[in-house]
Design an enzyme around this catalytic site. Structure first.
Site, short mmCIF file in Angstrom:
data_model
loop_
_atom_site.label_atom_id
_atom_site.label_comp_id
_atom_site.label_asym_id
_atom_site.label_seq_id
_atom_site.Cartn_x
_atom_site.Cartn_y
_atom_site.Cartn_z
N GLY A 48 0.81 -1.22 0.00
CA GLY A 48 0.00 0.00 0.00
C GLY A 48 0.84 1.26 0.00
CB CYS A 49 3.75 2.28 2.03
SG CYS A 49 2.93 2.17 3.63
CB THR A 50 5.12 0.35 -2.85
OG1 THR A 50 6.09 -0.10 -1.89
CG2 THR A 50 5.75 0.44 -4.22
CB ALA A 53 5.66 6.16 -2.44
#
Length: 127
Positions: A48-50, A53
């Protein structure tokens, strides 16, 4: 600040100074008089963070054209941030909030409830 500890539209953002991926201090005051995107995420290189970003990175030209810098903040170390940036060719600063104090001030870190279970962690998700 709103009653739940999260910033509401029109609230003044808490001041902060944090190190970036290269160990340089970055302060919100560096952007005085400008709009700036400050986003919090739990951890470098997670699915999710990738995705988040990479979406900021994919739209960075539009942010740059609008003169709105983007700052990503997590508790990860400068070394992890550097690897994350290199792996996905991220072109904006990633800041280290090791003790979560800035995340707490913004209402992006603290007690949360998921599936009825309380824990402490990132509450950085859309409302």
């Amino acid at each position: 600040m709103s009653s739940m500890g999260k910033l509401a539209a029109g609230d003044k953002a808490p001041a902060f100074t944090l190190p970036d991926q290269d160990g340089n201090d970055v302060s919100l005051a560096d952007f005085a008089g400008q709009e700036v995107v400050v986003y919090f995420y739990p951890r470098d290189d997670t699915p999710g963070c990738t995705k988040e970003a990479c979406q900021f990175n994919d739209n960075l030209q539009a942010f740059t054209k609008a003169k709105v810098p983007v700052l990503g903040i997590s508790a990860d170390s400068a070394e992890k941030h550097q690897k994350f940036q290199a792996k996905y060719d991220l072109k904006f600063p990633l800041l280290t909030d090791a003790d979560h104090s800035v995340g707490e001030a913004f209402g992006a870190w603290g007690e949360k409830t998921l599936y009825g279970k309380k824990s402490i962690g990132s509450s950085a998700r859309p409302s």
